[in-house]
Design a protein around this motif. Structure first.
Motif, PDB file in Angstrom:
ATOM      1  N   UNK A  16       0.837  -1.206   0.000  1.00  0.00           N
ATOM      2  CA  UNK A  16       0.000   0.000   0.000  1.00  0.00           C
ATOM      3  C   UNK A  16       0.865   1.248   0.000  1.00  0.00           C
ATOM      4  N   UNK A  17       1.876   1.267   0.859  1.00  0.00           N
ATOM      5  CA  UNK A  17       2.758   2.448   0.948  1.00  0.00           C
ATOM      6  C   UNK A  17       3.477   2.678  -0.378  1.00  0.00           C
ATOM      7  N   UNK A  18       4.029   1.610  -0.952  1.00  0.00           N
ATOM      8  CA  UNK A  18       4.731   1.755  -2.233  1.00  0.00           C
ATOM      9  C   UNK A  18       3.781   2.180  -3.350  1.00  0.00           C
ATOM     10  N   UNK A  19       2.556   1.693  -3.310  1.00  0.00           N
ATOM     11  CA  UNK A  19       1.582   2.069  -4.331  1.00  0.00           C
ATOM     12  C   UNK A  19       1.206   3.534  -4.228  1.00  0.00           C
ATOM     13  N   UNK A  20       1.008   4.014  -3.020  1.00  0.00           N
ATOM     14  CA  UNK A  20       0.675   5.430  -2.833  1.00  0.00           C
ATOM     15  C   UNK A  20       1.812   6.303  -3.353  1.00  0.00           C
ATOM     16  N   UNK A  21       3.050   5.935  -2.986  1.00  0.00           N
ATOM     17  CA  UNK A  21       4.200   6.720  -3.447  1.00  0.00           C
ATOM     18  C   UNK A  21       4.328   6.648  -4.971  1.00  0.00           C
ATOM     19  N   UNK A  22       4.142   5.464  -5.551  1.00  0.00           N
ATOM     20  CA  UNK A  22       4.242   5.314  -6.991  1.00  0.00           C
ATOM     21  C   UNK A  22       3.200   6.131  -7.736  1.00  0.00           C
ATOM     22  N   UNK A  25       4.142   9.922  -7.437  1.00  0.00           N
ATOM     23  CA  UNK A  25       5.314  10.234  -8.251  1.00  0.00           C
ATOM     24  C   UNK A  25       5.002  10.178  -9.743  1.00  0.00           C
ATOM     25  N   UNK A  26       4.320   9.144 -10.181  1.00  0.00           N
ATOM     26  CA  UNK A  26       4.052   8.996 -11.614  1.00  0.00           C
ATOM     27  C   UNK A  26       3.016   9.987 -12.121  1.00  0.00           C
ATOM     28  N   UNK A  27       2.041  10.336 -11.296  1.00  0.00           N
ATOM     29  CA  UNK A  27       1.076  11.364 -11.721  1.00  0.00           C
ATOM     30  C   UNK A  27       1.779  12.709 -11.870  1.00  0.00           C
ATOM     31  N   UNK A  74      -0.373   5.574 -17.375  1.00  0.00           N
ATOM     32  CA  UNK A  74      -0.701   4.149 -17.419  1.00  0.00           C
ATOM     33  C   UNK A  74      -0.015   3.416 -16.265  1.00  0.00           C
ATOM     34  N   UNK A  75       1.246   3.740 -16.029  1.00  0.00           N
ATOM     35  CA  UNK A  75       1.964   3.106 -14.916  1.00  0.00           C
ATOM     36  C   UNK A  75       1.329   3.482 -13.579  1.00  0.00           C
ATOM     37  N   UNK A  76       0.863   4.726 -13.443  1.00  0.00           N
ATOM     38  CA  UNK A  76       0.171   5.128 -12.212  1.00  0.00           C
ATOM     39  C   UNK A  76      -1.103   4.311 -12.026  1.00  0.00           C
ATOM     40  N   UNK A  82      -2.373  -2.275  -8.039  1.00  0.00           N
ATOM     41  CA  UNK A  82      -1.550  -2.955  -7.045  1.00  0.00           C
ATOM     42  C   UNK A  82      -1.927  -2.507  -5.629  1.00  0.00           C
ATOM     43  N   UNK A  83      -2.208  -1.219  -5.452  1.00  0.00           N
ATOM     44  CA  UNK A  83      -2.640  -0.719  -4.152  1.00  0.00           C
ATOM     45  C   UNK A  83      -3.972  -1.316  -3.738  1.00  0.00           C
TER      46      UNK A  83
END
Length: 101
Positions: A16-22, A25-27, A74-76, A82-83
């Motif tokens: 969850x933490x990595x998904x929020x950060x990703x 960052x990607x947005x 798309x990656x976001x 994943x989140x």
């Protein structure tokens, strides 16, 4: 229902933490590529031919900026999925813990 459980509570929380950060960052990267930020020119996949062979080189470079921007969005979206998966795993772990007691 417990058969859908494939990771523990700590791994799910980390996801969850990595998904929020990703997503954040990607947005942000997608927005900056979308407004054609000059700082990000090194990350745009262009060649010398894009400058010399085209009649309007800025439009070709802008199209490359836009393509990288779409890729970031798309990656976001993948990170959002994943989140969501990690969130479901957290819920299943809590349900399993509640059922055991």
């Amino acid at each position: 229902m417990a058969s859908l459980l494939c990771c523990g509570p700590k791994l799910a929380a980390c996801g969850i933490v990595l998904s929020i950060w990703g997503v954040i960052m990607l947005v942000l990267l997608g927005i900056f590529f979308n407004v054609h930020s000059a700082v990000l020119i090194e990350d745009v996949p262009f060649t010398e031919a894009d400058f010399h062979e085209d009649k309007s080189p800025p439009q070709r470079i802008y199209a490359l900026y836009d393509q990288v921007s779409y890729n970031c969005f798309i990656a976001a979206g993948i990170y959002v999925l994943l989140g969501g998966f990690s969130f479901c795993q957290v819920r299943l772990n809590k349900r399993k813990e509640y059922m055991v007691r």
